[in-house]
Design a protein around this motif. Structure first.
Motif, PDB file in Angstrom:
ATOM      1  N   SER A  90     -12.700  20.655 -18.005  1.00  0.00           N
ATOM      2  CA  SER A  90     -13.435  20.449 -16.762  1.00  0.00           C
ATOM      3  C   SER A  90     -12.908  21.313 -15.611  1.00  0.00           C
ATOM      4  CB  SER A  90     -13.366  18.971 -16.379  1.00  0.00           C
ATOM      5  OG  SER A  90     -13.953  18.737 -15.136  1.00  0.00           O
ATOM      6  N   VAL A  91     -11.584  21.431 -15.486  1.00  0.00           N
ATOM      7  CA  VAL A  91     -10.999  22.183 -14.365  1.00  0.00           C
ATOM      8  C   VAL A  91     -10.702  23.635 -14.720  1.00  0.00           C
ATOM      9  CG1 VAL A  91     -10.016  20.123 -13.291  1.00  0.00           C
ATOM     10  CG2 VAL A  91      -8.602  21.501 -14.818  1.00  0.00           C
ATOM     11  N   GLY A  92     -10.751  23.973 -16.004  1.00  0.00           N
ATOM     12  CA  GLY A  92     -10.507  25.351 -16.416  1.00  0.00           C
ATOM     13  C   GLY A  92      -9.043  25.757 -16.389  1.00  0.00           C
ATOM     14  N   ILE A  93      -8.145  24.785 -16.497  1.00  0.00           N
ATOM     15  CA  ILE A  93      -6.707  25.069 -16.561  1.00  0.00           C
ATOM     16  C   ILE A  93      -6.217  24.594 -17.919  1.00  0.00           C
ATOM     17  CG2 ILE A  93      -4.427  24.600 -15.590  1.00  0.00           C
ATOM     18  CD1 ILE A  93      -5.799  24.084 -12.891  1.00  0.00           C
ATOM     19  N   ASP A  94      -5.585  25.478 -18.676  1.00  0.00           N
ATOM     20  CA  ASP A  94      -5.105  25.117 -20.006  1.00  0.00           C
ATOM     21  C   ASP A  94      -3.724  24.483 -19.927  1.00  0.00           C
ATOM     22  OD1 ASP A  94      -4.541  24.834 -22.674  1.00  0.00           O
ATOM     23  OD2 ASP A  94      -4.142  26.960 -23.007  1.00  0.00           O
ATOM     24  N   PHE A  95      -3.685  23.157 -19.983  1.00  0.00           N
ATOM     25  CA  PHE A  95      -2.397  22.487 -20.087  1.00  0.00           C
ATOM     26  C   PHE A  95      -2.268  21.821 -21.453  1.00  0.00           C
ATOM     27  CE2 PHE A  95      -4.919  20.637 -16.587  1.00  0.00           C
ATOM     28  CZ  PHE A  95      -5.532  19.585 -17.237  1.00  0.00           C
ATOM     29  N   LEU A  96      -3.125  22.242 -22.393  1.00  0.00           N
ATOM     30  CA  LEU A  96      -3.039  21.726 -23.758  1.00  0.00           C
ATOM     31  C   LEU A  96      -2.039  22.532 -24.579  1.00  0.00           C
ATOM     32  CD1 LEU A  96      -6.834  21.096 -24.421  1.00  0.00           C
ATOM     33  CD2 LEU A  96      -5.090  19.454 -23.695  1.00  0.00           C
ATOM     34  N   THR A  97      -2.026  23.858 -24.405  1.00  0.00           N
ATOM     35  CA  THR A  97      -1.082  24.675 -25.165  1.00  0.00           C
ATOM     36  C   THR A  97       0.263  24.791 -24.450  1.00  0.00           C
ATOM     37  OG1 THR A  97      -2.015  26.690 -24.203  1.00  0.00           O
ATOM     38  CG2 THR A  97      -2.862  26.019 -26.351  1.00  0.00           C
ATOM     39  N   LYS A  98       0.264  24.669 -23.120  1.00  0.00           N
ATOM     40  CA  LYS A  98       1.516  24.687 -22.360  1.00  0.00           C
ATOM     41  C   LYS A  98       1.380  23.732 -21.186  1.00  0.00           C
ATOM     42  CE  LYS A  98       4.951  27.468 -20.178  1.00  0.00           C
ATOM     43  NZ  LYS A  98       5.203  28.340 -19.092  1.00  0.00           N
ATOM     44  N   ALA A  99       2.311  22.792 -21.096  1.00  0.00           N
ATOM     45  CA  ALA A  99       2.278  21.793 -20.024  1.00  0.00           C
ATOM     46  C   ALA A  99       2.297  22.471 -18.659  1.00  0.00           C
ATOM     47  CB  ALA A  99       3.467  20.847 -20.153  1.00  0.00           C
ATOM     48  N   LYS A 100       1.614  21.859 -17.707  1.00  0.00           N
ATOM     49  CA  LYS A 100       1.592  22.362 -16.337  1.00  0.00           C
ATOM     50  C   LYS A 100       2.024  21.236 -15.393  1.00  0.00           C
ATOM     51  CE  LYS A 100      -0.716  26.375 -17.017  1.00  0.00           C
ATOM     52  NZ  LYS A 100      -0.351  26.803 -18.309  1.00  0.00           N
ATOM     53  N   GLN A 101       2.793  21.625 -14.368  1.00  0.00           N
ATOM     54  CA  GLN A 101       3.262  20.655 -13.384  1.00  0.00           C
ATOM     55  C   GLN A 101       2.494  20.814 -12.087  1.00  0.00           C
ATOM     56  OE1 GLN A 101       7.550  21.262 -13.238  1.00  0.00           O
ATOM     57  NE2 GLN A 101       7.787  19.560 -14.664  1.00  0.00           N
ATOM     58  N   PHE A 102       2.178  19.684 -11.479  1.00  0.00           N
ATOM     59  CA  PHE A 102       1.433  19.654 -10.230  1.00  0.00           C
ATOM     60  C   PHE A 102       2.220  18.878  -9.185  1.00  0.00           C
ATOM     61  CE2 PHE A 102      -1.573  20.366 -13.557  1.00  0.00           C
ATOM     62  CZ  PHE A 102      -2.486  21.273 -13.023  1.00  0.00           C
ATOM     63  N   LEU A 103       2.189  19.387  -7.960  1.00  0.00           N
ATOM     64  CA  LEU A 103       2.809  18.673  -6.847  1.00  0.00           C
ATOM     65  C   LEU A 103       1.875  17.536  -6.449  1.00  0.00           C
ATOM     66  CD1 LEU A 103       3.988  21.723  -4.741  1.00  0.00           C
ATOM     67  CD2 LEU A 103       5.424  20.138  -6.015  1.00  0.00           C
ATOM     68  N   ALA A 104       2.419  16.346  -6.373  1.00  0.00           N
ATOM     69  CA  ALA A 104       1.630  15.174  -6.024  1.00  0.00           C
ATOM     70  C   ALA A 104       1.908  14.778  -4.580  1.00  0.00           C
ATOM     71  CB  ALA A 104       1.980  14.016  -6.963  1.00  0.00           C
ATOM     72  N   GLU A 105       0.969  14.072  -3.990  1.00  0.00           N
ATOM     73  CA  GLU A 105       1.118  13.578  -2.627  1.00  0.00           C
ATOM     74  C   GLU A 105       0.930  12.078  -2.642  1.00  0.00           C
ATOM     75  OE1 GLU A 105      -1.654  15.603  -0.068  1.00  0.00           O
ATOM     76  OE2 GLU A 105      -1.257  17.513  -1.061  1.00  0.00           O
ATOM     77  N   PHE A 106       1.732  11.369  -1.849  1.00  0.00           N
ATOM     78  CA  PHE A 106       1.587   9.927  -1.760  1.00  0.00           C
ATOM     79  C   PHE A 106       0.844   9.582  -0.480  1.00  0.00           C
ATOM     80  CE2 PHE A 106       2.932   5.571  -0.815  1.00  0.00           C
ATOM     81  CZ  PHE A 106       2.547   4.964  -2.004  1.00  0.00           C
ATOM     82  N   ASP A 107      -0.270   8.873  -0.620  1.00  0.00           N
ATOM     83  CA  ASP A 107      -1.062   8.434   0.531  1.00  0.00           C
ATOM     84  C   ASP A 107      -0.579   7.041   0.928  1.00  0.00           C
ATOM     85  OD1 ASP A 107      -2.930   7.632   2.385  1.00  0.00           O
ATOM     86  OD2 ASP A 107      -4.669   7.931   1.095  1.00  0.00           O
ATOM     87  N   GLU A 108       0.106   6.975   2.061  1.00  0.00           N
ATOM     88  CA  GLU A 108       0.670   5.703   2.540  1.00  0.00           C
ATOM     89  C   GLU A 108      -0.405   4.657   2.802  1.00  0.00           C
ATOM     90  OE1 GLU A 108       3.528   4.128   3.045  1.00  0.00           O
ATOM     91  OE2 GLU A 108       4.746   5.777   2.315  1.00  0.00           O
ATOM     92  N   GLU A 109      -1.552   5.097   3.310  1.00  0.00           N
ATOM     93  CA  GLU A 109      -2.617   4.156   3.673  1.00  0.00           C
ATOM     94  C   GLU A 109      -3.150   3.403   2.455  1.00  0.00           C
ATOM     95  OE1 GLU A 109      -7.067   4.421   5.543  1.00  0.00           O
ATOM     96  OE2 GLU A 109      -5.527   5.746   6.379  1.00  0.00           O
ATOM     97  N   THR A 110      -3.397   4.141   1.366  1.00  0.00           N
ATOM     98  CA  THR A 110      -3.959   3.515   0.165  1.00  0.00           C
ATOM     99  C   THR A 110      -2.901   3.212  -0.892  1.00  0.00           C
ATOM    100  OG1 THR A 110      -4.428   5.650  -0.879  1.00  0.00           O
ATOM    101  CG2 THR A 110      -6.170   4.688   0.506  1.00  0.00           C
ATOM    102  N   LYS A 111      -1.648   3.623  -0.624  1.00  0.00           N
ATOM    103  CA  LYS A 111      -0.540   3.440  -1.574  1.00  0.00           C
ATOM    104  C   LYS A 111      -0.858   4.084  -2.919  1.00  0.00           C
ATOM    105  CE  LYS A 111       1.849   0.942   1.321  1.00  0.00           C
ATOM    106  NZ  LYS A 111       2.628   1.679   2.276  1.00  0.00           N
ATOM    107  N   THR A 112      -1.445   5.267  -2.852  1.00  0.00           N
ATOM    108  CA  THR A 112      -1.884   5.979  -4.050  1.00  0.00           C
ATOM    109  C   THR A 112      -1.178   7.322  -4.165  1.00  0.00           C
ATOM    110  OG1 THR A 112      -4.073   4.943  -3.859  1.00  0.00           O
ATOM    111  CG2 THR A 112      -3.911   6.894  -5.267  1.00  0.00           C
ATOM    112  N   LEU A 113      -0.669   7.607  -5.349  1.00  0.00           N
ATOM    113  CA  LEU A 113      -0.130   8.922  -5.658  1.00  0.00           C
ATOM    114  C   LEU A 113      -1.318   9.770  -6.097  1.00  0.00           C
ATOM    115  CD1 LEU A 113       2.551  10.552  -5.971  1.00  0.00           C
ATOM    116  CD2 LEU A 113       2.416   9.980  -8.407  1.00  0.00           C
TER     117      LEU A 113
END
Length: 123
Positions: A90-113
């Motif tokens: 769907s996103v066109g990024i191949d993380f099936l053959t090689k793992a990819k790391q993403f920077l996450a953000e924490f939303d304090e208002e919704t307590k959601t990463l």
């Protein structure tokens, strides 16, 4: 002005989420940003290509994933092979053959990463 410094922040690292053919893995920084809950719920915003993770608060009708009990070497992995295959295509990024790391953000208002799965948020 007052500050609330986390003096373990550098050691724990920025919140990183790894996507691989096995599923979704959370580093210590992302685990602690969520408050190390016993269980989590995971959602997906298809239009924004964003994964949202938050502590389970007894919502009805949503899948729940064990979380804190799965910590191994300061990481937690949740299996999600079919979702990961779909997401990669769907996103066109191949993380099936090689793992990819993403920077996450924490939303304090919704307590959601929030993990936005695009090139800009790759680590």
């Amino acid at each position: 002005m007052s500050y609330n410094f986390d003096f373990a922040y550098l050691k724990n690292g920025a919140p990183i989420v790894t996507l691989s053919s096995f599923g979704i893995a959370f580093n210590k920084g992302s685990i602690e940003s969520l408050g190390t809950p016993a269980q989590v719920v995971i959602g997906y915003d298809e239009k924004r290509h964003a994964i949202g993770v938050r502590a389970y608060t007894f919502e009805k009708g949503v899948p729940v994933y064990d979380f804190s009990s799965r910590i191994k070497n300061d990481w937690i992995r949740i299996g999600a092979k079919d979702f990961i295959k779909y997401l990669s295509k769907s996103v066109g990024i191949d993380f099936l053959t090689k793992a990819k790391q993403f920077l996450a953000e924490f939303d304090e208002e919704t307590k959601t990463l929030i993990i936005i799965v695009d090139e800009e948020h790759l680590k």
